[in-house]
Design a protein around this motif. Structure first.
Motif, short mmCIF file in Angstrom:
data_model
loop_
_atom_site.label_atom_id
_atom_site.label_comp_id
_atom_site.label_asym_id
_atom_site.label_seq_id
_atom_site.Cartn_x
_atom_site.Cartn_y
_atom_site.Cartn_z
N ALA A 14 0.84 -1.20 0.00
CA ALA A 14 0.00 0.00 0.00
C ALA A 14 0.87 1.25 0.00
O ALA A 14 1.90 1.31 0.71
CB ALA A 14 -0.91 0.00 1.22
N GLY A 15 0.48 2.22 -0.81
CA GLY A 15 1.26 3.43 -0.97
C GLY A 15 2.26 3.38 -2.10
O GLY A 15 2.83 4.41 -2.48
N GLY A 16 2.45 2.19 -2.66
CA GLY A 16 3.41 2.02 -3.74
C GLY A 16 2.83 2.34 -5.10
O GLY A 16 1.70 2.81 -5.22
N SER A 17 3.63 2.07 -6.14
CA SER A 17 3.25 2.39 -7.51
C SER A 17 3.48 1.21 -8.43
O SER A 17 4.35 0.36 -8.18
CB SER A 17 4.08 3.58 -8.03
OG SER A 17 3.85 4.73 -7.26
N LEU A 18 2.72 1.18 -9.50
CA LEU A 18 2.90 0.22 -10.58
C LEU A 18 2.54 0.92 -11.88
O LEU A 18 1.70 1.84 -11.89
CB LEU A 18 1.98 -1.00 -10.43
CG LEU A 18 2.40 -2.15 -9.52
CD1 LEU A 18 1.29 -3.19 -9.45
CD2 LEU A 18 3.70 -2.78 -9.95
N ARG A 19 3.16 0.48 -12.98
CA ARG A 19 2.77 0.98 -14.30
C ARG A 19 2.34 -0.21 -15.16
O ARG A 19 3.14 -1.11 -15.41
CB ARG A 19 3.88 1.75 -14.98
CG ARG A 19 3.40 2.44 -16.26
CD ARG A 19 4.45 3.28 -16.93
NE ARG A 19 5.37 2.49 -17.73
CZ ARG A 19 6.11 2.97 -18.72
NH1 ARG A 19 6.03 4.26 -19.02
NH2 ARG A 19 6.95 2.18 -19.38
N LEU A 20 1.10 -0.16 -15.60
CA LEU A 20 0.58 -1.19 -16.50
C LEU A 20 0.75 -0.73 -17.94
O LEU A 20 0.65 0.47 -18.22
CB LEU A 20 -0.89 -1.46 -16.22
CG LEU A 20 -1.26 -1.85 -14.79
CD1 LEU A 20 -2.75 -2.17 -14.71
CD2 LEU A 20 -0.42 -3.01 -14.29
N SER A 21 0.98 -1.68 -18.83
CA SER A 21 1.07 -1.39 -20.26
C SER A 21 0.03 -2.18 -21.01
O SER A 21 -0.29 -3.32 -20.64
CB SER A 21 2.46 -1.77 -20.79
OG SER A 21 3.46 -1.02 -20.15
N CYS A 22 -0.47 -1.58 -22.09
CA CYS A 22 -1.41 -2.25 -22.97
C CYS A 22 -0.88 -2.09 -24.38
O CYS A 22 -0.87 -0.97 -24.93
CB CYS A 22 -2.79 -1.63 -22.84
SG CYS A 22 -4.02 -2.24 -24.02
N ALA A 23 -0.41 -3.19 -24.96
CA ALA A 23 0.08 -3.17 -26.34
C ALA A 23 -1.06 -3.53 -27.27
O ALA A 23 -1.62 -4.62 -27.19
CB ALA A 23 1.23 -4.17 -26.48
N ALA A 24 -1.41 -2.57 -28.13
CA ALA A 24 -2.55 -2.75 -29.03
C ALA A 24 -2.09 -2.97 -30.46
O ALA A 24 -0.99 -2.54 -30.84
CB ALA A 24 -3.48 -1.54 -28.95
N SER A 25 -2.92 -3.61 -31.24
CA SER A 25 -2.57 -3.91 -32.63
C SER A 25 -2.85 -2.73 -33.55
O SER A 25 -2.58 -2.82 -34.76
CB SER A 25 -3.34 -5.14 -33.12
OG SER A 25 -4.74 -4.94 -32.99
N GLY A 26 -3.41 -1.64 -33.01
CA GLY A 26 -3.68 -0.45 -33.80
C GLY A 26 -3.83 0.75 -32.88
O GLY A 26 -3.62 0.64 -31.67
N MET A 79 -0.08 3.94 -11.85
CA MET A 79 -0.89 3.86 -10.64
C MET A 79 -0.02 4.20 -9.43
O MET A 79 0.95 3.48 -9.14
CB MET A 79 -1.48 2.45 -10.49
CG MET A 79 -2.26 1.99 -11.72
SD MET A 79 -3.09 0.41 -11.49
CE MET A 79 -1.69 -0.67 -11.26
N ASN A 80 -0.34 5.29 -8.77
CA ASN A 80 0.39 5.74 -7.59
C ASN A 80 -0.51 5.68 -6.36
O ASN A 80 -1.73 5.59 -6.47
CB ASN A 80 0.88 7.17 -7.80
CG ASN A 80 1.84 7.30 -8.96
OD1 ASN A 80 2.58 6.37 -9.29
ND2 ASN A 80 1.86 8.46 -9.60
N SER A 81 0.11 5.76 -5.20
CA SER A 81 -0.63 5.74 -3.93
C SER A 81 -1.64 4.60 -3.89
O SER A 81 -2.82 4.79 -3.54
CB SER A 81 -1.35 7.09 -3.73
OG SER A 81 -0.43 8.15 -3.74
#
Length: 120
Positions: A14-26, A79-81
């Motif tokens: 809790a309080g940490g961060s993550l970055r999600l990625s979405c690779a799209a075909s267009g 995504m932070n906090s």
């Protein structure tokens, strides 16, 4: 064929961060949704295909940021906090059209999802 592939999920305190990625075909408008066990799929954020317009759920406003990469085919969710209640499987999806930007019914192609777990 439209394809979307999410990555970047994991376990964070809790309080940490993550970055999600979405690779799209267009290049098209993309939304992020999440689904926790026993709950309905919930809208998180959306970005237009140009990247100039963004829209957030109240529950994540000010903590999450949706953006596009330079090549436009990759969409990020910073995504932070993070809170334990953010724990869910996160999905990205292509916006297929419609009045509501937050309704899952208006998104027609979905990725397989990536798990985000926030420990307290």
């Amino acid at each position: 064929q439209v394809q979307l592939v999410e990555s970047g999920g994991g376990l964070v305190q809790a309080g940490g961060s993550l970055r999600l990625s979405c690779a799209a075909s267009g290049s098209f408008a993309v939304g992020w949704f999440r689904q926790a066990p026993g709950k309905e799929r919930e809208f998180v954020a959306r970005i237009s295909w140009t990247g100039s317009n963004t829209y957030y759920a109240d529950s994540v406003k000010g903590r999450f940021t949706i953006s596009r990469g330079n090549a436009k085919n990759t969409v990020y969710l910073q995504m932070n906090s993070l809170k334990p209640e953010d724990t869910a499987v996160y999905y990205c999806a292509r916006f297929g059209g419609g009045v509501s930007l937050s309704s899952a019914a208006n998104y027609d192609y979905w990725g397989q999802g990536t798990q985000v777990t926030v420990s307290s």
